[in-house]
Design an enzyme around this catalytic site. Structure first.
Site: not given
Ligand code: NAP
Ligand code: F7E
Length: 327
Positions: A57, A123, A125, A147, A182
């Site tokens: 990207l 997201s 977020e 983020y 995850r």
């Molecule tokens: P993830 O497991 O962290 O996967 C991120 C992916 O992006 C990996 O394949 C990573 O490749 C790739 N990537 C990072 N930087 C890149 C770059 N510069 N060029 C090409 N590829 C790159 O995330 P996910 O949980 O599957 O989430 C997928 C998407 O949904 C993300 O955009 C995330 O922000 C968004 N999102 C996630 C959630 C959630 O709860 N999971 C909620 C809302 C939105 P590598 O394997 O090489 O690191």
């Molecule tokens: O944190 C609390 C922390 O890192 C959830 C990403 O997929 O969802 C994800 O973002 C909550 C937060 O996810 C720990 O403070 C407590 O309130 O699992 P998380 P996130 O920040 O909600 C959104 C929708 C995305 O888009 C993002 O890509 O849990 N928390 N104790 C902790 N969190 C972490 N990671 N570690 C702790 O020890």
């Protein structure tokens, strides 16, 4: 046969989406960036059925080459620096990947495959310090991390390209979604993995930050179907994808430890290191528009999700060699 390009195919969502699209008969192309180690563990079972192409990207010409070579029908932009905590340590890099990266990909689509339909992984977020409960598509945004700010840029540039160039560009506002795939740094998987490690006698504590944070947690396998459905609509729009339930980190901990017959209070320690400079206290999304337009509803409830993750990690840890075992 339709062709789909997935960025972020090595990530949690990329692996589930690739499986789903293969099941629908798609030719699946996955963009992967250069790495010194193998990062395909989540898609190792799919490698015969997908085509991986190099690209990043951060690199405009690599994106244009891929779009020109494959001319996909659908482009799913899942790649991002996705860990909120890291976005305070690497705010500029997060913006390059998660914000400006979206523009680079949209430009590549516009110039090299203008008929392709585009999905942007937005997201919850972006709602951050929430301005209404529950959150819907029209709820004002108030991101609380670099983020969240970067995702907001990605969201609006997607809307802007739709309105400027008449592109079929859609933004899915997905609330937290989890699975046994995850990353270990996210709180749900950190908990389920530590429960398994404790149960198997490999560790005796779990250090966490804010247990009061509340999230709307769903199953990633359910959510990738919504991404696909969004791109099948005649008219592109933005959709909230959520379960409409909220639970605290503490509730996740209680259920996860109970699944393994453990008393969480004996093992969980609070550690300020995991608190964030600015927190998102409460998220709960109402996916009514997705239900009405896409016919999408979540299939996996909170307790089933926790149990699925703990069960998978109990099996995983049981199969891992004990670190003290002799070879
Ligand atoms: P993830 O497991 O962290 O996967 C991120 C992916 O992006 C990996 O394949 C990573 O490749 C790739 N990537 C990072 N930087 C890149 C770059 N510069 N060029 C090409 N590829 C790159 O995330 P996910 O949980 O599957 O989430 C997928 C998407 O949904 C993300 O955009 C995330 O922000 C968004 N999102 C996630 C959630 C959630 O709860 N999971 C909620 C809302 C939105 P590598 O394997 O090489 O690191
Ligand atoms: O944190 C609390 C922390 O890192 C959830 C990403 O997929 O969802 C994800 O973002 C909550 C937060 O996810 C720990 O403070 C407590 O309130 O699992 P998380 P996130 O920040 O909600 C959104 C929708 C995305 O888009 C993002 O890509 O849990 N928390 N104790 C902790 N969190 C972490 N990671 N570690 C702790 O020890």
């Amino acid at each position: 046969m339709k062709t789909a390009l997935i960025t972020g195919i090595t990530g949690q969502d990329g692996s589930y989406l690739a499986e789903f699209l293969i099941g629908k008969g798609y030719r699946v192309i996955g963009l992967t960036r250069r790495s010194s180690t193998t990062v395909t563990s989540r898609i190792s079972h799919l490698l015969e059925k997908i085509e991986l192409v190099p690209g990043d990207l951060l690199d405009q010409s690599s994106l244009m080459d891929v779009l020109s070579s494959y001319n996909p029908d659908e482009v799913y932009n899942l790649a991002a620096q996705s860990f909120v905590q890291t976005s305070w340590n690497q705010p500029v890099l997060t913006a390059e990947f998660t914000a400006v990266g979206v523009t680079r990909l949209l430009e590549a689509v516009r110039r090299c495959a203008p008929k392709a339909r585009f999905y942007q992984a937005s997201s919850s977020e972006m709602f951050g310090k929430v301005q209404a409960v529950p959150q819907i598509e029209s709820t004002p945004f108030y991101p609380r991390s670099p983020y969240g700010v970067a995702k907001l840029y990605g969201h609006w540039i997607t809307v802007n390209y739709r309105e400027s160039f008449n592109m079929h560009a859609t933004s899915g506002i997905l609330f937290n979604h989890e699975s046994p795939r995850r990353g270990l740094e996210f709180v749900t998987r950190k908990i389920s993995y530590h429960v398994a490690m404790i149960k198997h006698g490999r560790t005796n504590e779990l250090r966490l930050g804010n247990l009061d944070a509340r999230r709307d947690w769903g199953f990633a396998g359910d959510y990738v179907e919504a991404m696909y459905l969004m791109l099948q609509q005649d008219r592109p729009d933005d959709y909230v994808i959520a379960t409409n339930e909220t639970h605290s980190v503490r509730e996740f901990v209680e259920l996860a430890f109970a699944r393994a017959d453990l008393d969480w209070q004996k093992y969980v320690k609070l550690d300020d290191k995991f608190n964030r400079p600015a927190e998102v206290d409460l998220l709960i999304g109402d996916p009514a528009r997705a239900k009405k337009d896409l016919g999408w509803v979540p299939k996996t409830d909170f307790k089933s999700l926790v149990n699925m993750m703990v069960d998978a990690d109990l099996n995983l840890v049981a199969s891992e060699p004990h670190p003290h075992a002799h070879p």
